[in-house]
Design a protein around this motif. Sequence first.
Motif, PDB file in Angstrom:
ATOM      1  N   MET A  25       0.854  -1.188   0.000  1.00  0.00           N
ATOM      2  CA  MET A  25       0.000   0.000   0.000  1.00  0.00           C
ATOM      3  C   MET A  25       0.894   1.243   0.000  1.00  0.00           C
ATOM      4  N   PHE A  26       0.704   2.076  -0.962  1.00  0.00           N
ATOM      5  CA  PHE A  26       1.503   3.295  -1.064  1.00  0.00           C
ATOM      6  C   PHE A  26       0.792   4.457  -0.403  1.00  0.00           C
ATOM      7  N   MET A  27       1.577   5.260   0.268  1.00  0.00           N
ATOM      8  CA  MET A  27       1.023   6.376   1.010  1.00  0.00           C
ATOM      9  C   MET A  27       1.169   7.666   0.205  1.00  0.00           C
ATOM     10  N   GLU A  28       0.430   8.649   0.618  1.00  0.00           N
ATOM     11  CA  GLU A  28       0.562   9.966   0.008  1.00  0.00           C
ATOM     12  C   GLU A  28       1.849  10.635   0.453  1.00  0.00           C
ATOM     13  N   GLU A  29       2.342  10.189   1.599  1.00  0.00           N
ATOM     14  CA  GLU A  29       3.545  10.818   2.144  1.00  0.00           C
ATOM     15  C   GLU A  29       4.766  10.437   1.313  1.00  0.00           C
ATOM     16  N   LYS A  30       5.695  11.351   1.282  1.00  0.00           N
ATOM     17  CA  LYS A  30       6.914  11.108   0.515  1.00  0.00           C
ATOM     18  C   LYS A  30       8.091  10.922   1.475  1.00  0.00           C
ATOM     19  N   CYS A  31       9.049  10.157   1.017  1.00  0.00           N
ATOM     20  CA  CYS A  31      10.267   9.936   1.793  1.00  0.00           C
ATOM     21  C   CYS A  31      11.021  11.253   1.946  1.00  0.00           C
ATOM     22  N   PRO A  32      11.377  11.630   3.186  1.00  0.00           N
ATOM     23  CA  PRO A  32      12.115  12.896   3.376  1.00  0.00           C
ATOM     24  C   PRO A  32      13.532  12.828   2.818  1.00  0.00           C
ATOM     25  N   LYS A  33      14.030  11.645   2.573  1.00  0.00           N
ATOM     26  CA  LYS A  33      15.400  11.520   2.070  1.00  0.00           C
ATOM     27  C   LYS A  33      15.478  11.621   0.554  1.00  0.00           C
ATOM     28  N   CYS A  34      14.570  10.920  -0.140  1.00  0.00           N
ATOM     29  CA  CYS A  34      14.721  10.867  -1.592  1.00  0.00           C
ATOM     30  C   CYS A  34      13.448  11.255  -2.339  1.00  0.00           C
ATOM     31  N   GLY A  35      12.357  11.483  -1.631  1.00  0.00           N
ATOM     32  CA  GLY A  35      11.141  11.951  -2.288  1.00  0.00           C
ATOM     33  C   GLY A  35      10.290  10.870  -2.929  1.00  0.00           C
ATOM     34  N   ALA A  36      10.712   9.619  -2.797  1.00  0.00           N
ATOM     35  CA  ALA A  36       9.913   8.514  -3.334  1.00  0.00           C
ATOM     36  C   ALA A  36       8.714   8.267  -2.419  1.00  0.00           C
ATOM     37  N   PRO A  37       7.648   7.683  -2.944  1.00  0.00           N
ATOM     38  CA  PRO A  37       6.503   7.417  -2.069  1.00  0.00           C
ATOM     39  C   PRO A  37       6.854   6.434  -0.954  1.00  0.00           C
ATOM     40  N   LEU A  38       6.208   6.597   0.170  1.00  0.00           N
ATOM     41  CA  LEU A  38       6.427   5.674   1.274  1.00  0.00           C
ATOM     42  C   LEU A  38       5.425   4.530   1.182  1.00  0.00           C
ATOM     43  N   ALA A  39       5.861   3.371   1.598  1.00  0.00           N
ATOM     44  CA  ALA A  39       4.977   2.222   1.655  1.00  0.00           C
ATOM     45  C   ALA A  39       4.718   1.888   3.111  1.00  0.00           C
ATOM     46  N   TRP A  99      15.176  -5.308  -0.175  1.00  0.00           N
ATOM     47  CA  TRP A  99      15.931  -6.293   0.602  1.00  0.00           C
ATOM     48  C   TRP A  99      16.626  -7.240  -0.374  1.00  0.00           C
ATOM     49  N   ASN A 100      17.932  -7.260  -0.285  1.00  0.00           N
ATOM     50  CA  ASN A 100      18.701  -8.145  -1.143  1.00  0.00           C
ATOM     51  C   ASN A 100      18.920  -9.466  -0.419  1.00  0.00           C
ATOM     52  N   LYS A 101      18.311 -10.538  -0.938  1.00  0.00           N
ATOM     53  CA  LYS A 101      18.379 -11.823  -0.248  1.00  0.00           C
ATOM     54  C   LYS A 101      19.785 -12.409  -0.271  1.00  0.00           C
ATOM     55  N   GLU A 102      20.527 -12.107  -1.317  1.00  0.00           N
ATOM     56  CA  GLU A 102      21.857 -12.703  -1.433  1.00  0.00           C
ATOM     57  C   GLU A 102      22.846 -12.106  -0.443  1.00  0.00           C
ATOM     58  N   THR A 103      22.873 -10.780  -0.358  1.00  0.00           N
ATOM     59  CA  THR A 103      23.807 -10.143   0.570  1.00  0.00           C
ATOM     60  C   THR A 103      23.217  -9.999   1.963  1.00  0.00           C
ATOM     61  N   ARG A 104      21.918 -10.273   2.093  1.00  0.00           N
ATOM     62  CA  ARG A 104      21.188 -10.101   3.351  1.00  0.00           C
ATOM     63  C   ARG A 104      21.292  -8.677   3.877  1.00  0.00           C
ATOM     64  N   GLN A 105      21.285  -7.750   2.982  1.00  0.00           N
ATOM     65  CA  GLN A 105      21.309  -6.345   3.368  1.00  0.00           C
ATOM     66  C   GLN A 105      20.277  -5.595   2.550  1.00  0.00           C
ATOM     67  N   SER A 106      19.786  -4.514   3.125  1.00  0.00           N
ATOM     68  CA  SER A 106      18.844  -3.720   2.356  1.00  0.00           C
ATOM     69  C   SER A 106      19.604  -2.741   1.476  1.00  0.00           C
ATOM     70  N   GLU A 107      19.067  -2.548   0.308  1.00  0.00           N
ATOM     71  CA  GLU A 107      19.710  -1.663  -0.645  1.00  0.00           C
ATOM     72  C   GLU A 107      18.796  -0.491  -0.941  1.00  0.00           C
ATOM     73  N   GLY A 108      19.395   0.541  -1.477  1.00  0.00           N
ATOM     74  CA  GLY A 108      18.609   1.717  -1.832  1.00  0.00           C
ATOM     75  C   GLY A 108      18.435   2.610  -0.627  1.00  0.00           C
ATOM     76  N   CYS A 109      17.344   3.300  -0.582  1.00  0.00           N
ATOM     77  CA  CYS A 109      17.094   4.269   0.472  1.00  0.00           C
ATOM     78  C   CYS A 109      16.775   3.547   1.772  1.00  0.00           C
ATOM     79  N   ASP A 110      17.374   4.011   2.881  1.00  0.00           N
ATOM     80  CA  ASP A 110      17.200   3.286   4.137  1.00  0.00           C
ATOM     81  C   ASP A 110      16.201   3.952   5.075  1.00  0.00           C
ATOM     82  N   TYR A 111      15.388   4.854   4.546  1.00  0.00           N
ATOM     83  CA  TYR A 111      14.457   5.544   5.434  1.00  0.00           C
ATOM     84  C   TYR A 111      13.391   4.584   5.960  1.00  0.00           C
ATOM     85  N   VAL A 112      13.215   4.582   7.242  1.00  0.00           N
ATOM     86  CA  VAL A 112      12.161   3.767   7.848  1.00  0.00           C
ATOM     87  C   VAL A 112      11.632   4.493   9.074  1.00  0.00           C
TER      88      VAL A 112
END
Length: 98
Positions: free
Chosen positions: A1-15, A34-47
């Motif tokens: 579900m995508f929210m109307e709010e935008k990520c304060p870091k990169c401006g992408a929609p928040l889920a 989430w990258n299953k192979e490296t077990r690390q999250s990639e891209g924007c880390d805003y949460v």
Amino acid sequence: MFMEEKCPKCGAPLAEISETATGRKLQRCSKNIWNKETRQSEGCDYVKWLAIEPKTLDEKCPKCGAPLVLNVTRLGKKMKKCSTNVWNKETKKAEGCD
Ligand SMILES: [Zn+2]
Ligand SMILES: [Zn+2]
């Protein structure tokens, strides 16, 4: 579900995500992957964790007449509780109306 709010870091929609195990809700940037192979999250880390607020119900406690609140436990179970009921961490006992 995508929210109307935008990520304060990169401006992408928040889920908005609900953890089914715990019932907790969080908002995460949709660029976060989430990258299953490296077990690390990639891209924007805003949460952002959303607090579960106890909801005051339109019902009154049959014992004392105080309003009931709807609580979500850590396991995601919903339960009704009297609003005068509080957990005493020191005695590890519930106080007030049961
Ligand atoms: Zn972002
Ligand atoms: Zn009560």
